[in-house]
Design an enzyme around this catalytic site. Structure first.
Site, PDB file in Angstrom:
ATOM      1  N   LYS A  86       0.972  -1.835  -0.046  1.00 43.43           N
ATOM      2  CA  LYS A  86      -0.125  -0.083   0.001  1.00 43.43           C
ATOM      3  C   LYS A  86       0.671   1.339   0.249  1.00 43.43           C
ATOM      4  O   LYS A  86       0.428   2.268  -0.774  1.00 43.43           O
ATOM      5  CB  LYS A  86      -1.174  -0.099   1.346  1.00 43.43           C
ATOM      6  N   LYS A 100      -3.935 -10.639  -6.851  1.00 40.08           N
ATOM      7  CA  LYS A 100      -5.195 -10.315  -6.143  1.00 40.08           C
ATOM      8  C   LYS A 100      -6.279  -9.598  -6.672  1.00 40.08           C
ATOM      9  O   LYS A 100      -5.566  -8.438  -7.147  1.00 40.08           O
ATOM     10  CB  LYS A 100      -5.346 -10.768  -4.774  1.00 40.08           C
ATOM     11  N   LYS A 126     -10.895  -4.660  -4.157  1.00 41.03           N
ATOM     12  CA  LYS A 126     -11.650  -3.969  -4.412  1.00 41.03           C
ATOM     13  C   LYS A 126     -11.161  -2.319  -4.916  1.00 41.03           C
ATOM     14  O   LYS A 126     -12.499  -1.785  -5.814  1.00 41.03           O
ATOM     15  CB  LYS A 126     -12.056  -2.895  -2.839  1.00 41.03           C
TER      16      LYS A 126
HETATM   17  N1  AQP Z   1      -8.913 -11.724  -3.699  1.00 42.00           N
HETATM   18  C1  AQP Z   1      -9.146 -12.310  -3.084  1.00 42.00           C
HETATM   19  N2  AQP Z   1      -9.357 -13.164  -2.442  1.00 42.00           N
HETATM   20  C2  AQP Z   1     -10.046 -13.835  -1.543  1.00 42.00           C
HETATM   21  N3  AQP Z   1     -10.160 -13.574   0.360  1.00 42.00           N
HETATM   22  C3  AQP Z   1      -9.903 -11.689   0.047  1.00 42.00           C
HETATM   23  N4  AQP Z   1     -10.056 -10.886   0.357  1.00 42.00           N
HETATM   24  C4  AQP Z   1      -9.501  -9.179  -0.394  1.00 42.00           C
HETATM   25  N5  AQP Z   1      -9.626  -9.769  -1.178  1.00 42.00           N
HETATM   26  C5  AQP Z   1      -9.601 -10.994  -1.383  1.00 42.00           C
HETATM   27  C6  AQP Z   1     -10.062 -11.252   1.769  1.00 42.00           C
HETATM   28  O1  AQP Z   1     -11.440 -10.192   2.106  1.00 42.00           O
HETATM   29  C7  AQP Z   1     -11.855  -9.878   3.778  1.00 42.00           C
HETATM   30  C8  AQP Z   1     -11.812  -8.255   3.815  1.00 42.00           C
HETATM   31  O2  AQP Z   1     -11.229  -8.165   2.925  1.00 42.00           O
HETATM   32  P1  AQP Z   1     -10.611  -6.280   3.465  1.00 42.00           P
HETATM   33  O3  AQP Z   1     -11.550  -5.771   3.050  1.00 42.00           O
HETATM   34  O4  AQP Z   1     -10.330  -5.974   4.634  1.00 42.00           O
HETATM   35  O5  AQP Z   1      -9.760  -5.169   2.408  1.00 42.00           O
HETATM   36  P2  AQP Z   1      -8.473  -5.959   1.800  1.00 42.00           P
HETATM   37  O6  AQP Z   1      -7.768  -7.649   2.167  1.00 42.00           O
HETATM   38  O7  AQP Z   1      -7.909  -5.513   1.207  1.00 42.00           O
HETATM   39  O8  AQP Z   1      -9.497  -6.164   0.677  1.00 42.00           O
HETATM   40  P3  AQP Z   1      -9.164  -5.776  -1.072  1.00 42.00           P
HETATM   41  O9  AQP Z   1     -10.602  -5.771  -1.309  1.00 42.00           O
HETATM   42  O10 AQP Z   1      -8.071  -5.343  -1.761  1.00 42.00           O
HETATM   43  O11 AQP Z   1      -9.373  -3.249  -0.590  1.00 42.00           O
HETATM   44  P4  AQP Z   1      -9.074  -2.791  -0.938  1.00 42.00           P
HETATM   45  O12 AQP Z   1      -8.713  -2.949  -2.260  1.00 42.00           O
HETATM   46  O13 AQP Z   1      -9.531  -1.680   0.085  1.00 42.00           O
HETATM   47  O14 AQP Z   1      -7.165  -3.136  -0.508  1.00 42.00           O
HETATM   48  C9  AQP Z   1     -10.265 -10.449   4.346  1.00 42.00           C
HETATM   49  O15 AQP Z   1     -10.699 -11.184   5.034  1.00 42.00           O
HETATM   50  C10 AQP Z   1      -9.520 -11.089   2.708  1.00 42.00           C
HETATM   51  O16 AQP Z   1      -8.197 -11.528   3.297  1.00 42.00           O
END
Ligand code: AQP
Length: 338
Positions: free
Chosen positions: A117, A199, A202
């Site tokens: 990040k 991965k 969002k």
């Molecule tokens: N691609 C993924 N595959 C499986 N699990 C995933 N998680 C996130 N992406 C994947 C799981 O979703 C839960 C919540 O995630 P989060 O909201 O804490 O944010 P994150 O992991 O940072 O997810 P994003 O989508 O990548 O958000 P941004 O783009 O805002 O950083 C967690 O249990 C995570 O493991």
């Protein structure tokens, strides 16, 4: 949630940083309702974590309602589980400080998400981005959660929460339960449809890379049609050499329950176009009931706020006892009848 002492505590959270992706759903959210009978489950929309990346206030507020509604629509039952918004329970922030004094700078700078990040947002490498895993440890330890269902990307943070808990216990005496991360066998890391070695996220700027739970049928079918695969033309599960096709097969497995062997047989001799169409349709069918329920719940703000309020009260009551114990252990003066 009626607390049953014999059951272990589960905690997990999700950030309201955008519409949930298929990755969030398969890796995390989909599994949460399945744990409600076996465990005492505590789930949270972790809005404080979202601030580590600059957010527009009105959008954050809107997304918090949406995330809360999506969790309810996905099957979390507020009668069985505690469901609340993180900033509605100040105990997370209070415990965060104590834990921050029990973690080393070097441990935080080693976190993969911090490195990723910081590279992604070089203009805003704020203190919260570095200390995010401490607040996450507070989320978990404030309830003495034993089980933390997460996608693979969050395992390192749960490991750090364990290290902090262990350190605190060895300095101040037995206080925290050691949390353990659990991830689904398939789908713990759903990959981007455009760059299948990365991965699904969002915040991906490429809109074709990510299936959102709010996408309609046409958008879902179109994104799967454009999914990146490979040039050898064979439908075979092989994550290393065929990440795109394997990602599609993983998603199909989750929504149909078919094994990889069955999927290979089903599509033997057929082109990728047929696979993409079938995966898209399975996702459309699987998400339809959730999307219907989501729209219904989101339109009832009074109901949503009622559930939020009730969840916040229960979460505060539950975690206050643990915070009191921590404050006692570290040597803070405790006033009677406060
Ligand atoms: N691609 C993924 N595959 C499986 N699990 C995933 N998680 C996130 N992406 C994947 C799981 O979703 C839960 C919540 O995630 P989060 O909201 O804490 O944010 P994150 O992991 O940072 O997810 P994003 O989508 O990548 O958000 P941004 O783009 O805002 O950083 C967690 O249990 C995570 O493991």
């Amino acid at each position: 949630m009626e607390k049953d002492n014999a059951k272990k505590i589960v905690f997990s959270g999700i950030q309201p940083t955008g519409s949930f992706t298929l990755g969030n759903y398969i890796g995390a959210v989909r599994n949460w309702p399945l744990l409600q009978d076996e465990y005492n489950c505590i789930y949270s929309v972790v809005d404080q974590h979202a601030l580590t990346v600059r957010q527009d206030p009105a959008t954050l507020r809107k997304r918090t309602y949406e995330a809360f509604a999506m969790l309810l629509a996905s099957g979390i039952d507020p009668e069985k589980s505690m469901l609340f918004v993180q900033s509605h329970n100040p105990i997370h922030s209070q415990l965060n400080w104590i834990l921050a004094c029990n973690v080393q700078y070097g441990e935080l700078t080693r976190m993969t998400q911090f490195k990723d990040k910081s590279a992604k947002h070089p203009e805003n490498i704020n203190g919260g981005l570095l200390t995010y895993p401490v607040l996450m440890a507070a989320d978990i330890l404030a309830y003495n959660a034993a089980v933390v269902p997460v996608g693979i990307d969050q395992k390192q943070h749960v490991e750090l929460a364990r290290n902090i808990a262990q350190r605190f216990n060895s300095v101040y005496g037995e206080t925290f339960v050691m949390p353990e991360a659990i991830s689904p066998k398939v789908g713990a890391k759903i990959m981007s449809l455009q760059e299948p070695t990365k991965k699904m996220s969002k915040s991906d700027e490429n809109l074709n890379a990510t299936i959102l739970l709010s996408d309609d049928k046409d958008a879902i079918m179109r994104k799967f049609k454009r999914a990146v695969t490979d040039s050898d033309g064979e439908i075979r599960y092989d994550v290393e050499n065929k990440p795109g096709v394997s990602n599609l097969m993983g998603i199909y497995n989750v929504f149909t329950g078919k094994s990889f062997e069955e999927i290979e047989k089903e599509f033997q001799g057929q082109g990728y176009g047929v696979l993409k169409e079938a995966v898209g349709q399975a996702v459309v069918d699987g998400l339809a009931p959730i999307q219907g329920e989501y729209n219904r719940i989101l339109s009832d703000k009074a109901y949503l706020e009622g559930v939020m309020k009730d969840g916040a009260m229960k979460a505060q009551r539950y975690s206050q006892r643990i915070l009191d114990k921590v404050y006692r252990k570290v040597g803070f003066v405790q006033l009677k009848n406060k």
